[in-house]
Each structure stands twice: as structure tokens, then as C-alpha cells.
Enzyme design. Structure first.
Site, PDB file in Angstrom:
ATOM      1  N   TYR A   1       2.744 -13.303   4.037  1.00 36.13           N
ATOM      2  CA  TYR A   1       1.420 -12.948   4.554  1.00 36.13           C
ATOM      3  C   TYR A   1       1.163 -11.477   4.301  1.00 36.13           C
ATOM      4  CZ  TYR A   1      -2.419 -12.257   7.873  1.00 36.13           C
ATOM      5  OH  TYR A   1      -3.619 -11.946   8.452  1.00 36.13           O
TER       6      TYR A   1
ATOM      7  N   ASP B   1       5.387  -5.284   0.167  1.00 44.26           N
ATOM      8  CA  ASP B   1       4.655  -5.248   1.431  1.00 44.26           C
ATOM      9  C   ASP B   1       5.677  -4.970   2.534  1.00 44.26           C
ATOM     10  OD1 ASP B   1       3.416  -5.720   3.822  1.00 44.26           O
ATOM     11  OD2 ASP B   1       2.508  -7.628   3.238  1.00 44.26           O
TER      12      ASP B   1
ATOM     13  N   LYS C   1       2.336  -0.997  11.152  1.00 47.87           N
ATOM     14  CA  LYS C   1       3.175  -1.179  12.327  1.00 47.87           C
ATOM     15  C   LYS C   1       3.938   0.092  12.712  1.00 47.87           C
ATOM     16  CE  LYS C   1       3.286  -6.147  11.544  1.00 47.87           C
ATOM     17  NZ  LYS C   1       2.201  -6.469  12.456  1.00 47.87           N
TER      18      LYS C   1
END
Length: 426
Positions: free
Chosen positions: A144, A239, A267
């Protein structure tokens, strides 16, 4: 545990917010029941609106690596807020965070801050296409990269077919430029490259995947991708929204010893505030506006509150690298405890772990990609999730999500979690 106030708040939220939530996984649709509404958090614990204390294993889906309300981060944000919350102009703290991040991460010269991991990945793909002059990308089933159109693609009918949109609103034209491969399957990637010779701008991957559980790359898989990209003139994009500054100071590149051409962060780099970033070597980043022709902009990019939180967080990690070993040791302790309990129960299970990421799958098949992850028994997972929740343990409300441990977790918390599993009927 009772969740009467959470239930009432959810009913009220559904009147004004689609599904009652602002991100779908929060709605508990994968596990049933109603979501828990949080009032506050501190350290390793969540405190919900009904007054229950929960041991937290998602850490806001990764960023709170040192625990909730970590004092240096909170103090930095408060101090910065007193001087103004946003200016739409350059500030020195942006450069300070950029300099620190670049010093910690291998193989990057410049970094651009944005507001989310989705925005970072979307912008990185645009830059990769602009830099290479090619249109197509390869992504991996189960990885994702946010909800940008290019990434909401499901598999086609064969190894070399184009994907199909898996969300209304994503056009067939967008899907035609996205090719899908199974994670950990190097041969399928080679087949896609061969079938689309000279057309592929980038391969984007979670180097350690976290959205089909924690999926660790097989030996030689990432090395093979790196070699293939070198040979074919394709950019390799990591990613690291989940893994960046979590698996090591330098993220997955450092932990795995593989250099990517471009890296995306989120994050941890924001310390709990909305921040994303993408970074690469000078020659690639020089194509980005205002230096180059590839456009990207954002009014709140580099927001001083977010930058202050990120700088405080990364400073702590940079000055105390032993944190990563501490987190890995705690995750191993949880793994071993779960192993001992589940072996006694005699039910099929798999545990995947890397650093401070871990996932439990109720299947007897080793889990190494999306297809094998999907073989897990979801009914057993639902019993597990709700049973643990009733014992004060908050786990990801989906069998397809990694746990993210935070260093505020004590060994007592871990043992309480293991003990809760021990008495659970599955």
C-alpha cells in the site's frame, strides 16, 4: 470491558462523517463490532472515552516509536506553536530537519517535505516519470502506497497484463500505466520488464511490507530488483513510510543493505504529526520544481509544528541508536511468548517479524506475499482481536496490518499480552 460512550460517539460520528471515520480501517469492518474512541494516551497506553486502559500495539500506525505524548516531542510542538502555527514561508527548522534526516539515511542528498505518506509516494512517482521520460510503473500486490490513483490497482488476468482499477474513480487509463507483480517473486518482475521493454520508469515497493501483515523480503529478492533496475535504467523506489527511522536510523536501506534510487518517508519523520517526505540523489531531485520542470507544491508542506515534532523525534533516535536494539528485543520477546502459547493451543499459525514490526496469521502456510496472507482464517482472527481487546490489548483491527511496537512498552506489558493470549479461547 464496556464501550458505551464509544458506541454513542460512533453513532453520532456516522451522521456527519462517511462511515463515522476518517480512515476506513478505523471502522472495524474487518473484525466486526464498533470502533473504540480514544480520549488520551501516554507512553504505551491508550485511554478510551469509557475510561478503559489499553496496551497499544499500533502506535498510531507507526509514528509513535517512543510512545504516546513523548515529552521532548510535546514540548517542542508547544514551544513552536507559541510562535505561530503556519506561515506559508520558509523557516529554519525545515532545513534543520532536512539536514538531520539526510545525515541518518544512506544514499540521499536532498529531501522534500510534504504532508502525508500518500502525497510523498504520489510525488515520487511523478518525479520518477519526469526524470526517466517513461510512463509505466511496477508495484506489488498487497503493498500500500497511499490512495493516489496510480496505486489503487488490482491484478490483471496474468503475469504480464495490466492491472484494473479497484476503486471507482480510478480511470482505465491510469490503470494501464500500472503493472502488478507478486511480492517476493523476482521472476514475475523480470517478465513484466521484458514485456514492457524501455517503458518502465520505476519499481515501487515496501522493502519490508506492512499492509498484508509484516512480510519480509526473501533473500536475493531486493538484490535482484536492484540489479534489474541498474541493467534496465529503471528507478528503484523504497516506500519507507512505515520502515523509515523505525527499522534502523537509516531505515530499511541500512537494515537490509540495499540502496534505493528514491525513498519516501512518513510516520516517524513527523513524530506523530502529519508529515511525509521523499528524497533522492542530487541528480534526481534537481528535476523537481523550482529547480526543474516536475511540479510539486503544498501550502502546509514544512509546517513548523510538524517540523518541530519530527526534529525532536529524529534527534532522540539519532542520539540513542540503542533504541532500535531495544525495540527489536521486545518484539522478539513477544514473538517467543506467542510461539509458546500458540503451540500449546495446537492451532495453525504463522508469525512474521522484522525489527519492531510483527504480525500473526492463523494459517499453516508460510506467509510471504498477499496471496498467502489472504489464506489466514479471518474468523479465528476476529475471535483473537476481540478477545484481546476485552483483556485490554489494542491490536490492529485487521489481519492484513503489521503491529508497530513502541519503546515505552515494558516487559511487564509484553508478558501481560502473552498471558492474555494464553487464556483466550480460539
Amino acid at each position: 470491558m464496556l464501550y458505551q460512550r464509544s458506541s454513542a460517539l460512533f453513532a453520532e460520528a456516522k451522521k456527519y462523517i462517511p462511515g463515522g471515520v476518517n480512515s476506513p480501517v478505523r471502522a472495524f469492518k474487518a473484525v466486526g463490532g464498533e470502533p473504540i474512541f480514544v480520549e488520551k494516551a501516554k507512553g504505551a497506553y491508550l485511554y478510551d472515552e469509557d475510561g478503559n486502559r489499553l496496551i497499544d500495539y499500533i502506535a498510531s500506525w507507526g509514528p509513535l516509536i517512543l510512545g504516546h505524548a513523548y515529552a521532548p516531542v510535546v514540548d517542542a510542538v508547544i514551544d513552536k506553536a507559541k510562535k505561530g502555527t503556519s506561515f506559508g514561508m520558509p523557516t529554519e527548522i525545515e532545513t534543520k530537519l532536512a539536514k538531520l534526516a539526510i545525515s541518518m539515511v544512506p544514499n540521499i542528498d536532498k529531501i522534500r517535505f510534504v504532508n502525508s505518506g500518500t502525497e510523498a509516494c504520489m510525488s515520487a512517482i511523478r518525479l520518477a516519470r519526469g526524470y526517466t521520460g517513461k510512463d509505466k510503473i511496477i508495484k506489488f500486490a498487497g503493498c500500500y502506497h497511499g490512495h493516489s490513483d496510480s496505486f489503487l490497482i488490482q491484478a490483471g488476468s496474468g503475469a504480464v497484463t495490466f492491472g484494473r482499477p479497484n476503486s471507482p474513480g480510478v480511470t482505465q487509463g491510469t490503470a494501464r500505466d500500472t503493472l502488478l507483480a507478486p511480492y517476493n517473486n523476482l521472476e514475475s518482475v523480470k517478465a513484466l520488464v521484458q514485456a514492457n521493454k524501455g517503458e518502465i520508469a520505476a519499481i515501487i515497493i515496501e522493502p519490508v511490507a506492512g499492509n498484508m501483515g509484516c512480510i519480509v523480503p526473501r533473500k536475493g529478492f531486493l538484490e535482484g530488483l536492484r540489479e534489474l533496475c541498474n541493467r534496465e535504467g529503471i528507478l528503484l523506489l523504497f516506500d519507507e513510510v512505515m520502515t523509515g527511522f523505525r527499522l534502523a536510523k537509516g531505515g530499511a536501506q541500512e537494515a537490509l543493505g540495499i540502496n534505493a534510487d528514491m525513498v519516501m518517508f512518513g510516520k516517524v519523520i513527523g513524530g506523530g504529526l502529519p508529515v511525509g517526505a521523499f528524497a533522492a540523489r542530487e541528480e534526481i531531485m534537481a528535476h523537481l520544481a523550482p529547480e526543474g520542470p516536475v511540479y510539486q507544491a503544498g501550502t502546509l508542506s514544512g509546517n513548523p509544528l510538524a517540523m518541530s515534532a519530527g526534529l525532536a523525534m529524529l534527534t532522540q533516535l539519532n542520539e540513542h541508536p540503542e533504541i532500535f536494539e531495544s525495540l527489536a528485543d521486545k518484539t522478539e520477546h513477544l514473538h517467543e511468548g506467542f510461539d509458546n502459547v500458540l503451540r500449546k493451543k495446537g492451532i495453525p499459525y504463522q508469525i512474521n517479524r522484522f525489527g519492531s514490526m510483527i504480525s500473526l496469521h492463523f494459517t499453516d502456510t508460510p506467509v510471504h506475499d498477499f496471496e498467502t496472507s489472504a489464506k489466514g482464517n479471518n474468523e479465528t482472527f476476529k475471535k483473537y482481536f476481540h478477545g484481546m481487546l476485552q483483556k485490554g490489548i489494542y491490536l490492529p483491527p485487521s489481519a492484513f496490518e503489521s503491529y508497530f511496537l513502541n519503546d515505552a512498552l515494558s516487559y511487564g506489558d509484553l508478558d501481560d499480552t502473552i498471558a492474555a493470549l494464553d487464556v483466550l479461547e480460539l
